[in-house]
Design a protein around this motif. Structure first.
Motif, PDB file in Angstrom:
ATOM      1  N   ALA A 351       0.827  -1.202   0.000  1.00 61.47           N
ATOM      2  CA  ALA A 351       0.000   0.000   0.000  1.00 61.47           C
ATOM      3  C   ALA A 351       0.867   1.260   0.000  1.00 61.47           C
ATOM      4  O   ALA A 351       0.534   2.254  -0.654  1.00 61.47           O
ATOM      5  CB  ALA A 351      -0.933  -0.002   1.205  1.00 61.47           C
ATOM      6  N   GLU A 352       1.982   1.211   0.721  1.00 60.41           N
ATOM      7  CA  GLU A 352       2.887   2.360   0.745  1.00 60.41           C
ATOM      8  C   GLU A 352       3.508   2.600  -0.628  1.00 60.41           C
ATOM      9  O   GLU A 352       3.696   3.741  -1.044  1.00 60.41           O
ATOM     10  CB  GLU A 352       3.987   2.132   1.785  1.00 60.41           C
ATOM     11  N   ARG A 353       3.814   1.514  -1.329  1.00 59.88           N
ATOM     12  CA  ARG A 353       4.415   1.653  -2.670  1.00 59.88           C
ATOM     13  C   ARG A 353       3.397   2.113  -3.701  1.00 59.88           C
ATOM     14  O   ARG A 353       3.704   2.944  -4.560  1.00 59.88           O
ATOM     15  CB  ARG A 353       5.020   0.317  -3.121  1.00 59.88           C
ATOM     16  N   SER A 354       2.180   1.576  -3.619  1.00 64.19           N
ATOM     17  CA  SER A 354       1.194   1.830  -4.673  1.00 64.19           C
ATOM     18  C   SER A 354       0.307   3.039  -4.402  1.00 64.19           C
ATOM     19  O   SER A 354      -0.237   3.639  -5.341  1.00 64.19           O
ATOM     20  CB  SER A 354       0.306   0.593  -4.853  1.00 64.19           C
ATOM     21  N   GLY A 355       0.106   3.373  -3.133  1.00 57.39           N
ATOM     22  CA  GLY A 355      -0.768   4.487  -2.794  1.00 57.39           C
ATOM     23  C   GLY A 355      -2.240   4.165  -2.886  1.00 57.39           C
ATOM     24  O   GLY A 355      -3.087   5.075  -2.861  1.00 57.39           O
ATOM     25  N   ASP A 365       2.065 -22.884   2.870  1.00 58.39           N
ATOM     26  CA  ASP A 365       3.511 -23.138   2.811  1.00 58.39           C
ATOM     27  C   ASP A 365       4.338 -21.912   3.188  1.00 58.39           C
ATOM     28  O   ASP A 365       5.563 -21.923   3.079  1.00 58.39           O
ATOM     29  CB  ASP A 365       3.904 -23.634   1.416  1.00 58.39           C
ATOM     30  N   GLY A 366       3.670 -20.833   3.639  1.00 57.94           N
ATOM     31  CA  GLY A 366       4.369 -19.623   4.046  1.00 57.94           C
ATOM     32  C   GLY A 366       4.512 -18.580   2.962  1.00 57.94           C
ATOM     33  O   GLY A 366       4.970 -17.471   3.223  1.00 57.94           O
ATOM     34  N   THR A 367       4.116 -18.913   1.730  1.00 56.84           N
ATOM     35  CA  THR A 367       4.176 -17.949   0.627  1.00 56.84           C
ATOM     36  C   THR A 367       3.214 -16.789   0.890  1.00 56.84           C
ATOM     37  O   THR A 367       2.072 -16.999   1.305  1.00 56.84           O
ATOM     38  CB  THR A 367       3.802 -18.622  -0.704  1.00 56.84           C
ATOM     39  N   ILE A 368       3.691 -15.555   0.642  1.00 58.88           N
ATOM     40  CA  ILE A 368       2.861 -14.364   0.798  1.00 58.88           C
ATOM     41  C   ILE A 368       2.432 -13.877  -0.582  1.00 58.88           C
ATOM     42  O   ILE A 368       3.272 -13.636  -1.460  1.00 58.88           O
ATOM     43  CB  ILE A 368       3.602 -13.235   1.531  1.00 58.88           C
ATOM     44  N   ILE A 369       1.129 -13.742  -0.773  1.00 55.68           N
ATOM     45  CA  ILE A 369       0.567 -13.227  -2.020  1.00 55.68           C
ATOM     46  C   ILE A 369      -0.085 -11.885  -1.715  1.00 55.68           C
ATOM     47  O   ILE A 369      -0.790 -11.742  -0.711  1.00 55.68           O
ATOM     48  CB  ILE A 369      -0.482 -14.193  -2.601  1.00 55.68           C
ATOM     49  N   THR A 370       0.148 -10.888  -2.569  1.00 52.01           N
ATOM     50  CA  THR A 370      -0.437  -9.567  -2.360  1.00 52.01           C
ATOM     51  C   THR A 370      -1.258  -9.151  -3.571  1.00 52.01           C
ATOM     52  O   THR A 370      -1.165  -9.740  -4.648  1.00 52.01           O
ATOM     53  CB  THR A 370       0.647  -8.506  -2.097  1.00 52.01           C
ATOM     54  N   ALA A 371      -2.074  -8.102  -3.372  1.00 49.78           N
ATOM     55  CA  ALA A 371      -2.883  -7.556  -4.467  1.00 49.78           C
ATOM     56  C   ALA A 371      -3.240  -6.119  -4.124  1.00 49.78           C
ATOM     57  O   ALA A 371      -3.181  -5.712  -2.954  1.00 49.78           O
ATOM     58  CB  ALA A 371      -4.147  -8.393  -4.681  1.00 49.78           C
ATOM     59  N   GLU A 372      -3.628  -5.361  -5.143  1.00 49.06           N
ATOM     60  CA  GLU A 372      -4.017  -3.972  -4.919  1.00 49.06           C
ATOM     61  C   GLU A 372      -5.273  -3.634  -5.697  1.00 49.06           C
ATOM     62  O   GLU A 372      -5.672  -4.345  -6.632  1.00 49.06           O
ATOM     63  CB  GLU A 372      -2.889  -3.022  -5.311  1.00 49.06           C
ATOM     64  N   THR A 373      -5.920  -2.544  -5.298  1.00 51.29           N
ATOM     65  CA  THR A 373      -7.134  -2.070  -5.962  1.00 51.29           C
ATOM     66  C   THR A 373      -6.815  -1.607  -7.383  1.00 51.29           C
ATOM     67  O   THR A 373      -5.784  -0.972  -7.629  1.00 51.29           O
ATOM     68  CB  THR A 373      -7.740  -0.897  -5.169  1.00 51.29           C
ATOM     69  N   SER A 374      -7.714  -1.932  -8.300  1.00 52.31           N
ATOM     70  CA  SER A 374      -7.606  -1.445  -9.681  1.00 52.31           C
ATOM     71  C   SER A 374      -8.960  -0.885 -10.089  1.00 52.31           C
ATOM     72  O   SER A 374      -9.919  -0.894  -9.320  1.00 52.31           O
ATOM     73  CB  SER A 374      -7.196  -2.583 -10.615  1.00 52.31           C
ATOM     74  N   HIS A 459      -4.881 -10.054   5.361  1.00 51.31           N
ATOM     75  CA  HIS A 459      -5.065  -8.700   5.875  1.00 51.31           C
ATOM     76  C   HIS A 459      -5.379  -7.749   4.734  1.00 51.31           C
ATOM     77  O   HIS A 459      -4.852  -7.873   3.625  1.00 51.31           O
ATOM     78  CB  HIS A 459      -3.814  -8.205   6.605  1.00 51.31           C
ATOM     79  N   SER A 460      -6.271  -6.788   5.028  1.00 51.84           N
ATOM     80  CA  SER A 460      -6.622  -5.734   4.085  1.00 51.84           C
ATOM     81  C   SER A 460      -6.329  -4.386   4.720  1.00 51.84           C
ATOM     82  O   SER A 460      -6.574  -4.195   5.922  1.00 51.84           O
ATOM     83  CB  SER A 460      -8.110  -5.825   3.703  1.00 51.84           C
ATOM     84  N   THR A 461      -5.812  -3.436   3.931  1.00 51.35           N
ATOM     85  CA  THR A 461      -5.490  -2.112   4.479  1.00 51.35           C
ATOM     86  C   THR A 461      -6.715  -1.212   4.562  1.00 51.35           C
ATOM     87  O   THR A 461      -6.605  -0.056   4.990  1.00 51.35           O
ATOM     88  CB  THR A 461      -4.396  -1.419   3.646  1.00 51.35           C
ATOM     89  N   VAL A 462      -7.882  -1.716   4.129  1.00 48.27           N
ATOM     90  CA  VAL A 462      -9.156  -1.005   4.326  1.00 48.27           C
ATOM     91  C   VAL A 462     -10.183  -2.005   4.840  1.00 48.27           C
ATOM     92  O   VAL A 462     -10.053  -3.211   4.622  1.00 48.27           O
ATOM     93  CB  VAL A 462      -9.681  -0.360   3.020  1.00 48.27           C
ATOM     94  N   MET A 463     -11.207  -1.504   5.520  1.00 41.48           N
ATOM     95  CA  MET A 463     -12.277  -2.373   5.975  1.00 41.48           C
ATOM     96  C   MET A 463     -13.075  -2.876   4.772  1.00 41.48           C
ATOM     97  O   MET A 463     -13.399  -2.098   3.864  1.00 41.48           O
ATOM     98  CB  MET A 463     -13.199  -1.633   6.945  1.00 41.48           C
ATOM     99  N   LEU A 464     -13.368  -4.156   4.759  1.00 43.75           N
ATOM    100  CA  LEU A 464     -14.108  -4.758   3.658  1.00 43.75           C
ATOM    101  C   LEU A 464     -15.603  -4.747   3.951  1.00 43.75           C
ATOM    102  O   LEU A 464     -16.031  -4.676   5.107  1.00 43.75           O
ATOM    103  CB  LEU A 464     -13.632  -6.192   3.423  1.00 43.75           C
ATOM    104  N   GLY A 465     -16.384  -4.862   2.884  1.00 47.69           N
ATOM    105  CA  GLY A 465     -17.833  -4.900   3.037  1.00 47.69           C
ATOM    106  C   GLY A 465     -18.319  -6.249   3.539  1.00 47.69           C
ATOM    107  O   GLY A 465     -17.573  -7.223   3.626  1.00 47.69           O
ATOM    108  N   GLU A 466     -19.600  -6.290   3.870  1.00 45.95           N
ATOM    109  CA  GLU A 466     -20.200  -7.500   4.438  1.00 45.95           C
ATOM    110  C   GLU A 466     -20.081  -8.691   3.496  1.00 45.95           C
ATOM    111  O   GLU A 466     -19.820  -9.817   3.936  1.00 45.95           O
ATOM    112  CB  GLU A 466     -21.674  -7.229   4.755  1.00 45.95           C
ATOM    113  N   VAL A 467     -20.239  -8.456   2.195  1.00 44.27           N
ATOM    114  CA  VAL A 467     -20.172  -9.551   1.222  1.00 44.27           C
ATOM    115  C   VAL A 467     -18.800 -10.209   1.249  1.00 44.27           C
ATOM    116  O   VAL A 467     -18.683 -11.442   1.314  1.00 44.27           O
ATOM    117  CB  VAL A 467     -20.493  -9.035  -0.192  1.00 44.27           C
ATOM    118  N   ASP A 468     -17.750  -9.387   1.203  1.00 47.29           N
ATOM    119  CA  ASP A 468     -16.393  -9.939   1.212  1.00 47.29           C
ATOM    120  C   ASP A 468     -16.107 -10.675   2.521  1.00 47.29           C
ATOM    121  O   ASP A 468     -15.480 -11.734   2.532  1.00 47.29           O
ATOM    122  CB  ASP A 468     -15.366  -8.817   1.002  1.00 47.29           C
ATOM    123  N   HIS A 469     -16.556 -10.118   3.653  1.00 42.16           N
ATOM    124  CA  HIS A 469     -16.372 -10.787   4.945  1.00 42.16           C
ATOM    125  C   HIS A 469     -16.985 -12.186   4.924  1.00 42.16           C
ATOM    126  O   HIS A 469     -16.381 -13.152   5.381  1.00 42.16           O
ATOM    127  CB  HIS A 469     -17.001  -9.958   6.073  1.00 42.16           C
TER     128      HIS A 469
END
Length: 488
Positions: A351-355, A365-374, A459-469
């Motif tokens: 989030a700091e890199r992408s804004g 297996d310990g692998t970390i996968i990330t994603a950002e809003t588009s 983990h999400s850097t913003v609160m998610l909606g009820e559907v996603d929860h």
């Protein structure tokens, strides 16, 4: 998912222990059931391998000799208290529990409304139960409870409560959540049964705190975090230490009420068969942990998860700072901070890199996968796609859902359904994948990988909606969110 708990061993030794306790009180036994009977998700999170329906499977063997009484506090009805794991109010959960118990062959004889003081919402709920043909009873608040033993153990104390009619030798007393007054109902019944010439017994089936684990074991600290809104405190049982010279862990409400139970038993039997609150319990869960490190890690994750839940509730106006502060102190006792949870670090760094809002998940297996809003996808929907592509061995650059298919969905959302957010949610992405899977092998493969997300931490850097929860809950993903709202 790594397991640290032997569920089959638990079913065997726990059922044997309960049968022994029932035999101790051959005529009538009130079994207070702490936690959840068939959907104990807290236990399954902090003790990986524990099945949420373990208690039900065990007690089903006794269903012909048992009946269930469901307890709900009038205070919780008045506050519209919500079960956080299911998102429904306690009064609605009473009806759900009754239906589920009956489906499984249990007799549900009645509902008891505790802490009753003629609250209008409690009266409305009682009227609703009456229209459904459900028998209800009321138990009242007693001044000085639990310390005023003389008043409690009298006709002006427990004697004021409605006598709950039961017909079977084993009465299981349960509730939608903690603090409902289950123990008080059991003790009130002992008093009123005695007045009718019936010598009834009492036992407590509570999973947490685990009496055989150390006071500051992460599993026990996680229980305090789970009940931070009740201000429950784990304690060394002083009665057990005095009687046996051994350390056992209990919590404040059971220790506070023990003098009342002691006085009741002495009045009924002339002696108390229990020397301590710990003696009252039948919990064998601590003897079924087969990998302490796995359970410690899971419990620490749960403490942090509870911390973020409290922060989110506070941000939405539903929580309070005292709960947040208490869990913050519990994190210090467990010697952890939020950085212990790897997806939090990964999501924040991206989030700091992408804004833009981002999310991250730690796979088995310990692998970390990330994603950002588009422009097309929210951070949670994008994360599911990235995670299942990785698990299926599909290159990250492969577009599973073509843009020309996403755009009509967005058009429907914004123009016909009046949504301010055009981005696809997790449920919409999964539906699109399902439609495409009939002729696209990649989509079929990634859908088959969804079960591998069970037990993963996100983990999400913003609160998610009820559907996603709800989607992540159904997938069994442990979710935390920063207390920050999405920008439209």
């Amino acid at each position: 998912m790594k397991y640290g708990f032997d569920n089959e061993k638990y079913l065997k030794i726990q059922s044997e222990h309960i049968k022994e306790r029932i035999a101790q009180f051959g005529n009538k036994l009130y079994l207070e059931l702490g936690g959840k009977l068939f959907d104990d998700h807290h236990a399954s999170r902090v003790l990986p391998g524990f099945q949420p329906d373990s208690k039900l499977r065990m007690l089903s063997q006794l269903s012909d000799h048992a009946e269930i009484v469901i307890v709900i506090s009038a205070v919780d009805i008045e506050k519209n208290k919500v079960r956080s794991d299911l998102g429904i109010t306690y009064d609605m959960d009473v009806l759900r529990l009754r239906t589920e118990f009956q489906k499984r062959g249990f007799l549900v004889s009645s509902v008891v409304i505790t802490h009753y003081n003629r609250q209008s919402s409690a009266d409305a709920f009682r009227d609703r139960l009456a229209r459904m043909g459900i028998t209800t009873y009321c138990h009242y608040t007693i001044d000085g409870y639990p310390s005023n033993v003389d008043l409690i153990d009298s006709d002006d104390g427990f004697g004021r409560n409605d006598y709950v009619e039961t017909t079977r030798p084993l009465v299981i007393v349960t509730a939608p959540g903690p603090g409902s007054g289950k123990m008080a109902v059991c003790l009130s019944q002992l008093y009123n049964e005695h007045k009718r010439g019936i010598e009834a017994g009492y036992a407590k089936f509570e999973t947490f705190p685990v009496w055989s684990l150390p006071l500051k074991h992460p599993v026990n600290i996680a229980y305090e975090a789970a009940t931070a809104d009740l201000n429950d405190v784990n304690m060394i049982d002083p009665f057990h230490l005095d009687a046996y010279g051994k350390t056992a862990i209990n919590y404040n409400r059971d220790i506070e009420i023990f003098p009342v139970l002691n006085a009741l038993f002495e009045g009924i039997y002339g002696h108390n068969p229990y020397k301590s609150p710990t003696d009252m319990g039948v919990n064998m869960v601590g003897f079924c942990i087969n990998d302490d490190q796995v359970c410690c890690d899971a419990a620490k994750q749960e403490i942090i998860r509870r911390y973020y839940t409290a922060l989110n509730n506070l941000a939405q106006g539903d929580g309070n700072e005292a709960e947040v502060n208490k869990i913050s102190l519990l994190m210090k006792q467990a010697k952890i901070d939020t950085s212990y949870r790897k997806p939090i670090r990964a999501a924040k760094e991206r989030a700091e890199r992408s804004g833009v809002p981002c999310s991250a998940i730690e796979l088995a297996d310990g692998t970390i996968i990330t994603a950002e809003t588009s422009d097309l996808l929210g951070p949670s929907a994008a994360l599911i796609l990235n995670a299942v592509k990785h698990l299926a061995g599909i290159d990250h650059d492969v577009k599973l859902i073509p843009q020309h298919m996403i755009e009509p969905i967005q058009h429907t959302k914004t123009n016909y359904l009046r949504s301010l957010n055009p981005r696809l949610h997790t449920d919409e992405v999964l539906v699109a994948l399902s439609v495409l899977s009939t002729h696209d092998d990649n989509c079929r493969r990634v859908l088959e990988k969804l079960p591998e997300l069970y037990g993963c931490q996100m983990h999400s850097t913003v609160m998610l909606g009820e559907v996603d929860h709800k989607i992540f809950k159904k997938l069994g993903v442990g979710l935390t969110c920063d207390p920050s709202k999405k920008k439209k």
